[in-house]
Write an enzyme that holds these catalytic residues in place. Structure first.
Site, PDB file in Angstrom:
ATOM      1  CB  ALA A  65      -5.158  35.292  22.535  1.00 47.38           C
ATOM      2  N   GLY A 108      -0.084  35.637  22.368  1.00 44.60           N
ATOM      3  CA  GLY A 108      -0.268  34.291  22.898  1.00 44.60           C
ATOM      4  C   GLY A 108       0.556  33.249  22.141  1.00 44.60           C
ATOM      5  CD  GLU A 111       1.370  35.616  26.430  1.00 40.14           C
ATOM      6  OE1 GLU A 111       0.365  35.683  25.707  1.00 40.14           O
ATOM      7  OE2 GLU A 111       1.399  36.073  27.577  1.00 40.14           O
ATOM      8  CD  GLU A 131       0.303  40.197  24.068  1.00 44.02           C
ATOM      9  OE1 GLU A 131       1.366  40.827  23.847  1.00 44.02           O
ATOM     10  OE2 GLU A 131       0.276  38.984  24.326  1.00 44.02           O
TER      11      GLU A 131
END
Ligand code: CO8
Length: 257
Positions: A65, A108, A111, A131
């Site tokens: 992200a 992300g 993911e 993260e």
């Protein structure tokens, strides 16, 4: 919609979507999400398209992200707007989506790869949930999908240490379906997608739904769900055609009905 962060092209019955923010290693921001959701909805609605491939660059599928987008946000912003909940819509794509991963698939990025139906990895692929190093955690389903894919021990180690795994380790752990040389990745993914797109469309949707159900249901409920979908396929013209074609030793011709 005018795409700024993704490229979309059709290769026969296969939709190829390429994440395209090279300067940010394809970091996922709100714009990427809205463009990707738009492209996937168009793909799902287009009867000429049977399977999609989602890929990135040679260096990065996606490095996570967008940290710069998240940096200044507080709890009220994140929780209030249910930040990134929109990604759930990506997982509701009914036709199959293959992730073709080269380079980094982190946070992300890992993911989103796991939200796809399966992952084909280049030999250069590296997966991780780093993260923890930013003092946060996976937020797009990573802790859940990674644990289901690779088991508790490896998922826990990856989430708690941020350690990346390479393509070989990812294949051994069951995170990716197979590894291909980086130079062949996209063509191999398109070839695989074309095979899927050549199958009877209702059977493809049913197979996708029942395998996914294995991650949400208990065994007896899942087996029952599978059996009912299997029974349902006997109401399709394509089942008649598929079995007739086998008996007559010819290829089936599908109507999608
Ligand atoms: N976000 C924003 N920008 C990024 C990101 C990212 N995730 N990753 C890389 N970039 C940018 C860098 O800032 C740099 O930009 P600039 O040139 O302007 O400084 C550019 O991409 C190139 O990156 P590097 O110079 O760092 O390239 P290297 O080859 O040296 O390193 C790495 C590559 C190892 C991938 C490194 O960039 C890195 O560690 N990136 C961050 C990886 C990471 O921590 N990802 C997890 C992010 S958090 C997350 O994904 C949470 C998901 C859940 C959110 C949902 C909330 C509900």
């Amino acid at each position: 919609m005018n795409y700024e962060t993704i490229l979309v092209e059709q290769r026969g019955a296969v939709t190829l979507v390429t994440l395209n923010r090279p300067k940010a290693l394809n970091a996922l921001n709100g714009r990427v999400l809205s463009e990707l959701l738009h492209a996937m909805a168009a793909f799902d609605a287009d009867p000429s398209q049977g399977c999609a491939v989602l890929t990135g660059s040679e260096k990065a599928f996606a490095a996570g992200a967008d940290i710069k987008e998240m940096q200044a946000q507080g709890f009220a912003d994140m929780y209030g707007h249910d930040f990134f909940a929109g990604w759930d819509a990506f997982t509701r794509t009914r036709k199959p989506v293959i992730a073709a991963v080269a380079g980094y698939a982190l946070g992300g990025g890992c993911e989103v790869a796991m939200m796809c139906d399966f992952i084909l990895a280049a030999d250069t692929a590296r997966f991780g949930q780093p993260e923890i190093k930013l003092a946060v955690s996976p937020g797009m389903g990573g802790s859940q999908r990674l644990a289901r894919a690779v088991g508790k021990a490896k998922a826990m180690e990856m989430c708690l240490t941020g350690r990346m795994i390479d393509a070989e380790e990812a294949e051994r752990a069951g995170l990716v379906s197979r590894i291909v040389p980086a130079a062949d990745l996209v063509e191999e993914a398109i070839k695989t997608a074309a095979t899927i797109a050549g199958m009877a469309p209702l059977a493809v949707k049913a197979n996708k739904e029942m395998v996914n159900a294995a991650f949400d249901m208990g065994l007896s409920q899942g087996v029952q769900f599978e059996r009912r979908l299997f029974h349902g396929l006997f109401g399709t013209q394509d089942q008649k055609e598929g079995m007739a074609a086998f008996v007559e030793k010819r290829a089936g011709v599908w109507t999608g009905k």
